[in-house]
Design an enzyme around this catalytic site. Sequence first.
Site, PDB file in Angstrom:
ATOM      1  NE  ARG A 160       5.782  -6.527   8.414  1.00 21.20           N
ATOM      2  CZ  ARG A 160       5.451  -6.599   7.624  1.00 21.20           C
ATOM      3  NH1 ARG A 160       4.738  -4.832   7.330  1.00 21.20           N
ATOM      4  NH2 ARG A 160       6.061  -6.823   7.273  1.00 21.20           N
TER       5      ARG A 160
ATOM      6  CE  LYS B 128       9.648  -6.533   6.731  1.00 19.63           C
ATOM      7  NZ  LYS B 128      10.596  -6.999   5.219  1.00 19.63           N
TER       8      LYS B 128
ATOM      9  CD  GLN C 231       9.334  -0.202   4.826  1.00 14.91           C
ATOM     10  OE1 GLN C 231       8.807   0.694   3.969  1.00 14.91           O
ATOM     11  NE2 GLN C 231       9.570  -1.077   3.841  1.00 14.91           N
TER      12      GLN C 231
ATOM     13  CG  HIS D  41       6.625   6.275   8.788  1.00 18.02           C
ATOM     14  ND1 HIS D  41       4.831   5.410   7.902  1.00 18.02           N
ATOM     15  CD2 HIS D  41       6.749   6.150   9.598  1.00 18.02           C
ATOM     16  CE1 HIS D  41       4.707   5.126   8.698  1.00 18.02           C
ATOM     17  NE2 HIS D  41       5.226   5.182   9.961  1.00 18.02           N
TER      18      HIS D  41
ATOM     19  CG  HIS E 273       2.320  11.424   5.882  1.00 19.07           C
ATOM     20  ND1 HIS E 273       1.129  12.699   5.777  1.00 19.07           N
ATOM     21  CD2 HIS E 273       0.978  10.757   5.290  1.00 19.07           C
ATOM     22  CE1 HIS E 273      -0.149  12.456   4.604  1.00 19.07           C
ATOM     23  NE2 HIS E 273      -0.259  11.042   3.996  1.00 19.07           N
TER      24      HIS E 273
ATOM     25  CE1 TYR F 126       1.869  -2.566  -3.337  1.00 20.78           C
ATOM     26  CE2 TYR F 126       2.253  -1.770  -1.270  1.00 20.78           C
ATOM     27  CZ  TYR F 126       2.941  -2.634  -2.646  1.00 20.78           C
ATOM     28  OH  TYR F 126       4.125  -2.688  -2.681  1.00 20.78           O
TER      29      TYR F 126
ATOM     30  CE  LYS G 295       7.508   0.758  -2.524  1.00 15.81           C
ATOM     31  NZ  LYS G 295       7.792   0.512  -2.502  1.00 15.81           N
TER      32      LYS G 295
ATOM     33  CB  THR H  44       3.846   6.616  -5.533  1.00 15.36           C
ATOM     34  OG1 THR H  44       4.619   5.622  -4.685  1.00 15.36           O
ATOM     35  CG2 THR H  44       5.206   7.651  -5.214  1.00 15.36           C
TER      36      THR H  44
ATOM     37  CD  GLN I 187       0.882   7.416  -0.897  1.00 14.24           C
ATOM     38  OE1 GLN I 187       2.388   7.106  -1.755  1.00 14.24           O
ATOM     39  NE2 GLN I 187       0.724   7.523   0.203  1.00 14.24           N
TER      40      GLN I 187
END
Length: 266
Positions: free
Chosen positions: A135, A137, A140, A145, A148, A185, A202, A206, A209
């Site tokens: 996509r 993105k 992101q 990211h 993790h 989400y 959102k 977070t 998390q």
Amino acid sequence: MAGTLDELWRQCTWALNNGDPRTDSWFLVHSPLPVTLLFAFYLLLVVAGPAIMSHREPLRLAGPLAAYNLGLVLLSGYIFYEFMVTSLLAKYSYFCQPVDYSQSELGIRQMASVCWWCFFSKAIELLDTVFFILRKKREQITFLHVYHHGTMLFNWWAGVKYVPGGQAFFVGMLNSFVHVFMYLYYGLASLGPHMRRYLWWKRHLTTLQLGQFVAIAAHSSYNLFAECYFPDGFNMAVLLYSLSLILLFLNFYHQTYLRGKQEKLT
């Protein structure tokens, strides 16, 4: 040099042959080689994927994304349910719980197997990054990211290989609970801009998390000092890993929710 290599090989062989025999034959468990190759391929996609997509139009993928995220909501919900119910039926302590290495139904058919499903879900979740690449993105695909997703894969492999149950259930139960809301989400967001008014939570996601990592760090810290027959090495590894994620998520929280407000005030 040869002696050092021989000793290293003996230690590696010993480690491979001294995991939990109940899970050793399960898919992807016996050796770290398959997950290492999977992770190497994942890193290759992270590096090469955006370059390959640079001259292509981004794919929308609304349908596949909705199905993917819904599937992970259901899988995460199943994992959470199994961890919770099995721990209650087996009368697990939420403060100190050794691994049940027996062949009992609760020990292997439920607790150990749900640990495997938690590990396998981490392999599936690598597709998060693939969808970002397709996509376009790229923003992101942050260090947080990739770190993790990659480390979770190895952490849960080690858990299933050596300690499928015990204290590990607490980590998996919290993580799967959070992932129900996280993939819900993502699934709603994938449906398009008209869903934005339903995604006001959102920031709370977070916070949730962050809360899980604080709870896991506190749980592991307690068990380093309590008289608990669970390997201190694993407790220490979980503690250090949780602290690293707390720092990274705090930075994400600041960059995403606080820095913009501070810049408006100055």
